[in-house]
Motif scaffolding. Structure first.
Motif, PDB file in Angstrom:
ATOM      1  N   GLY A 262       0.811  -1.216   0.000  1.00 26.22           N
ATOM      2  CA  GLY A 262       0.000   0.000   0.000  1.00 26.22           C
ATOM      3  C   GLY A 262       0.844   1.265   0.000  1.00 26.22           C
ATOM      4  O   GLY A 262       2.067   1.230   0.214  1.00 26.22           O
ATOM      5  N   ALA A 263       0.165   2.397  -0.218  1.00 24.08           N
ATOM      6  CA  ALA A 263       0.868   3.688  -0.300  1.00 24.08           C
ATOM      7  C   ALA A 263       0.201   4.725   0.590  1.00 24.08           C
ATOM      8  O   ALA A 263      -1.031   4.811   0.648  1.00 24.08           O
ATOM      9  N   LEU A 264       1.043   5.496   1.277  1.00 23.93           N
ATOM     10  CA  LEU A 264       0.587   6.666   2.021  1.00 23.93           C
ATOM     11  C   LEU A 264       1.116   7.888   1.277  1.00 23.93           C
ATOM     12  O   LEU A 264       2.330   8.065   1.156  1.00 23.93           O
ATOM     13  N   VAL A 265       0.213   8.691   0.755  1.00 28.43           N
ATOM     14  CA  VAL A 265       0.603   9.838  -0.074  1.00 28.43           C
ATOM     15  C   VAL A 265       0.289  11.133   0.658  1.00 28.43           C
ATOM     16  O   VAL A 265      -0.833  11.349   1.114  1.00 28.43           O
ATOM     17  N   ASN A 266       1.294  11.975   0.757  1.00 22.90           N
ATOM     18  CA  ASN A 266       1.163  13.262   1.446  1.00 22.90           C
ATOM     19  C   ASN A 266       0.854  14.386   0.476  1.00 22.90           C
ATOM     20  O   ASN A 266       1.587  14.586  -0.490  1.00 22.90           O
ATOM     21  N   VAL A 267      -0.207  15.130   0.756  1.00 19.66           N
ATOM     22  CA  VAL A 267      -0.420  16.388   0.040  1.00 19.66           C
ATOM     23  C   VAL A 267      -0.384  17.569   1.015  1.00 19.66           C
ATOM     24  O   VAL A 267      -0.219  18.710   0.595  1.00 19.66           O
ATOM     25  N   GLY A 268      -0.525  17.281   2.318  1.00 20.11           N
ATOM     26  CA  GLY A 268      -0.315  18.316   3.326  1.00 20.11           C
ATOM     27  C   GLY A 268       1.179  18.543   3.510  1.00 20.11           C
ATOM     28  O   GLY A 268       1.969  17.609   3.356  1.00 20.11           O
ATOM     29  N   ALA A 269       1.556  19.762   3.822  1.00 16.91           N
ATOM     30  CA  ALA A 269       2.986  20.087   3.918  1.00 16.91           C
ATOM     31  C   ALA A 269       3.296  20.750   5.258  1.00 16.91           C
ATOM     32  O   ALA A 269       3.207  21.971   5.387  1.00 16.91           O
ATOM     33  N   PHE A 279      11.756   0.889   9.175  1.00 19.48           N
ATOM     34  CA  PHE A 279      11.199  -0.466   9.246  1.00 19.48           C
ATOM     35  C   PHE A 279       9.689  -0.462   8.975  1.00 19.48           C
ATOM     36  O   PHE A 279       9.131  -1.451   8.513  1.00 19.48           O
ATOM     37  N   SER A 280       9.041   0.684   9.247  1.00 17.54           N
ATOM     38  CA  SER A 280       7.598   0.754   8.987  1.00 17.54           C
ATOM     39  C   SER A 280       7.294   0.797   7.495  1.00 17.54           C
ATOM     40  O   SER A 280       6.174   0.534   7.068  1.00 17.54           O
ATOM     41  N   LEU A 281       8.308   1.118   6.693  1.00 14.11           N
ATOM     42  CA  LEU A 281       8.170   1.062   5.228  1.00 14.11           C
ATOM     43  C   LEU A 281       8.601  -0.304   4.699  1.00 14.11           C
ATOM     44  O   LEU A 281       7.956  -0.882   3.820  1.00 14.11           O
ATOM     45  N   ILE A 282       9.715  -0.778   5.217  1.00 15.03           N
ATOM     46  CA  ILE A 282      10.308  -2.022   4.703  1.00 15.03           C
ATOM     47  C   ILE A 282       9.382  -3.211   4.962  1.00 15.03           C
ATOM     48  O   ILE A 282       9.159  -4.044   4.085  1.00 15.03           O
ATOM     49  N   GLY A 283       8.838  -3.265   6.174  1.00 14.92           N
ATOM     50  CA  GLY A 283       7.898  -4.327   6.502  1.00 14.92           C
ATOM     51  C   GLY A 283       6.593  -4.092   5.768  1.00 14.92           C
ATOM     52  O   GLY A 283       5.898  -3.117   6.028  1.00 14.92           O
ATOM     53  N   GLY A 284       6.265  -4.955   4.834  1.00 12.72           N
ATOM     54  CA  GLY A 284       5.029  -4.777   4.063  1.00 12.72           C
ATOM     55  C   GLY A 284       5.233  -4.107   2.726  1.00 12.72           C
ATOM     56  O   GLY A 284       4.271  -3.815   2.015  1.00 12.72           O
ATOM     57  N   ASN A 285       6.503  -3.822   2.388  1.00 10.94           N
ATOM     58  CA  ASN A 285       6.791  -3.303   1.037  1.00 10.94           C
ATOM     59  C   ASN A 285       5.942  -2.076   0.716  1.00 10.94           C
ATOM     60  O   ASN A 285       5.315  -1.987  -0.332  1.00 10.94           O
ATOM     61  N   LYS A 286       5.923  -1.131   1.658  1.00 11.26           N
ATOM     62  CA  LYS A 286       5.017   0.014   1.552  1.00 11.26           C
ATOM     63  C   LYS A 286       5.695   1.233   0.944  1.00 11.26           C
ATOM     64  O   LYS A 286       6.922   1.321   0.883  1.00 11.26           O
ATOM     65  N   THR A 287       4.866   2.164   0.501  1.00  8.35           N
ATOM     66  CA  THR A 287       5.346   3.382  -0.143  1.00  8.35           C
ATOM     67  C   THR A 287       4.899   4.603   0.644  1.00  8.35           C
ATOM     68  O   THR A 287       3.723   4.700   1.024  1.00  8.35           O
ATOM     69  N   LEU A 288       5.837   5.510   0.906  1.00  8.01           N
ATOM     70  CA  LEU A 288       5.509   6.823   1.461  1.00  8.01           C
ATOM     71  C   LEU A 288       5.842   7.824   0.363  1.00  8.01           C
ATOM     72  O   LEU A 288       6.986   7.903  -0.088  1.00  8.01           O
ATOM     73  N   ALA A 289       4.843   8.540  -0.098  1.00  2.38           N
ATOM     74  CA  ALA A 289       5.012   9.384  -1.285  1.00  2.38           C
ATOM     75  C   ALA A 289       4.461  10.778  -1.048  1.00  2.38           C
ATOM     76  O   ALA A 289       3.816  11.056  -0.036  1.00  2.38           O
ATOM     77  N   GLY A 290       4.739  11.647  -2.009  1.00  2.00           N
ATOM     78  CA  GLY A 290       4.198  13.001  -2.001  1.00  2.00           C
ATOM     79  C   GLY A 290       3.579  13.310  -3.338  1.00  2.00           C
ATOM     80  O   GLY A 290       3.870  12.660  -4.350  1.00  2.00           O
ATOM     81  N   SER A 291       2.720  14.305  -3.346  1.00  2.00           N
ATOM     82  CA  SER A 291       2.082  14.730  -4.595  1.00  2.00           C
ATOM     83  C   SER A 291       1.832  16.222  -4.517  1.00  2.00           C
ATOM     84  O   SER A 291       1.464  16.735  -3.453  1.00  2.00           O
ATOM     85  N   MET A 292       2.050  16.918  -5.616  1.00  2.00           N
ATOM     86  CA  MET A 292       1.871  18.368  -5.643  1.00  2.00           C
ATOM     87  C   MET A 292       0.956  18.768  -6.785  1.00  2.00           C
ATOM     88  O   MET A 292       1.273  18.541  -7.952  1.00  2.00           O
ATOM     89  N   ILE A 293      -0.168  19.319  -6.473  1.00  2.00           N
ATOM     90  CA  ILE A 293      -1.203  19.770  -7.417  1.00  2.00           C
ATOM     91  C   ILE A 293      -1.270  18.849  -8.640  1.00  2.00           C
ATOM     92  O   ILE A 293      -1.345  17.633  -8.514  1.00  2.00           O
ATOM     93  N   GLY A 294      -1.266  19.413  -9.829  1.00  2.00           N
ATOM     94  CA  GLY A 294      -1.312  18.644 -11.060  1.00  2.00           C
ATOM     95  C   GLY A 294      -0.978  19.582 -12.200  1.00  2.00           C
ATOM     96  O   GLY A 294      -0.929  20.806 -12.014  1.00  2.00           O
ATOM     97  N   GLY A 295      -0.740  19.033 -13.380  1.00  2.00           N
ATOM     98  CA  GLY A 295      -0.479  19.875 -14.541  1.00  2.00           C
ATOM     99  C   GLY A 295      -1.759  20.536 -15.036  1.00  2.00           C
ATOM    100  O   GLY A 295      -2.855  20.265 -14.536  1.00  2.00           O
TER     101      GLY A 295
END
Length: 346
Positions: A262-269, A279-295
């Motif tokens: 699964g993925a946790l995506v941040n749009v709050g800054a 280890f909270s990312l490695i265990g479970g093959n998880k993603t911590l990501a960011g996203s900024m507006i859009g084109g």
């Protein structure tokens, strides 16, 4: 040049006050927009108070702009006088880099030009939507569909695209369990859009104070994060978590709510750095990501999607004289769910 009335912060942390600014003459590919409504985004407050670093003053905030075209340059092909249009967080980019060519102007490697608190290619500072008019290159303007009211559409230019883009990218849709952290200006649009995309939606909020609202907006479930049982009960539940809050979180705890992969995506800054045990990312093959507006193209896609599903922002319309009070209320999470300035009151 055109002189227009505006509300500006004269210095960091200073109250905004009525003033006048100069808008450039309409160039070949420019359009002049009579601004009708301007949303108040938490990022306006971060910048006016220099929470994200040194800023340019005087500052006219506002990157959730909805209005009507009143003049077009001779080379303009996309819009005509009378069209209902919007301007979001960008008013220019290099247009030549790999990202710009891919429709990712927000990630322009040459540096995008923000709608305010930025310097344009002409060397002049940019001023945002807390004003009567704005001049913008047609390539950074989007059309607002007729079925959307301009006041409810204004916040879509930031809050809408900021949540739509990651929800689409990370596959929110039928069969997916999506959680939205925070039910504020961004979060309430995240709930609406995730629901419209067909996902099963859960709100994770500090308390149950807004539970009824969350369910009306399209959430299937609503949990209080102040209840430690929430993190036990929901462990391993979600395909995607969208964090819309600008406060530092215990990311380890929230990553524990994700399914494997699964993925946790941040749009709050948040203004402060956050700590993370990897280890909270490695265990479970998880993603911590960011996203900024859009084109720009994706912003138009988002507006068309919202029009097709009857989605506008939940707003509280205010007069320009109430901006400073509104800022304090946003900081105190006392708005349901987006303040929008009626620019006729400037």
């Amino acid at each position: 040049m055109t002189t227009v009335a505006a509300y500006a912060a004269p210095a960091a942390k200073a109250p905004l006050e009525r003033t006048t600014i100069e808008r450039r003459a309409v160039r070949e590919h420019d359009i002049l927009i009579d601004i009708k409504f301007a949303g108040i985004c938490h990022s306006d407050i971060h910048q006016a108070r220099e929470g994200w670093g040194e800023a340019i003053f005087p500052m006219v905030p506002g990157h959730e702009i909805a209005g009507v075209v009143s003049e077009v340059g001779p080379g303009v092909t996309r819009f005509k006088v009378g069209d209902r249009v919007g301007v979001g967080c960008l008013v220019d980019s290099c247009r030549e880099c790999e990202n710009c060519k891919a429709g990712l102007e927000q990630h322009c490697t040459g540096g995008n030009v923000g709608t305010y608190n930025a310097v344009g290619k002409d060397g002049e500072p940019t001023y945002g939507g807390y004003s009567e008019k704005v001049v913008v290159d047609e390539n950074f303007v989007v059309g607002i569909p007729e079925v959307l009211s301009l006041d409810e559409a204004a916040p879509l230019l930031c809050a809408g695209i900021t949540t739509y883009s990651p929800l689409k990218k990370w596959g929110a849709g039928p069969g997916k369990k999506v959680a939205v952290i925070g039910l504020g200006g961004l979060g309430h649009m995240g709930v609406k859009i995730a629901h419209a995309l067909g996902a099963e939606v859960t709100v994770l909020s500090q308390s149950l104070r807004k539970k009824d609202d969350g369910l009306k907006l399209g959430a299937d479930h609503y949990y209080a994060t102040s209840d430690e049982n929430t993190f036990k009960e929901l462990a391993g539940t979600f395909d995607l978590i969208l964090s819309t809050v600008s406060a530092p979180l215990d990311f380890g705890a929230y990553l524990g709510l994700l399914k494997t992969g699964g993925a946790l995506v941040n749009v709050g800054a948040p203004e402060e750095p956050v700590a993370l045990n990897l280890f909270s990312l490695i265990g479970g093959n998880k993603t911590l990501a960011g996203s900024m507006i859009g084109g720009i193209a994706e912003t138009q896609e988002m507006l068309d999607f919202c029009a097709a599903h009857g989605l506008g922002a939940e707003i509280e319309l205010i007069a320009a004289s109430e901006i400073n009070e509104a800022y304090e209320r946003v900081v105190n999470s006392d708005v349901r769910y987006r303040f929008v300035i009626d620019t006729a009151t400037i």
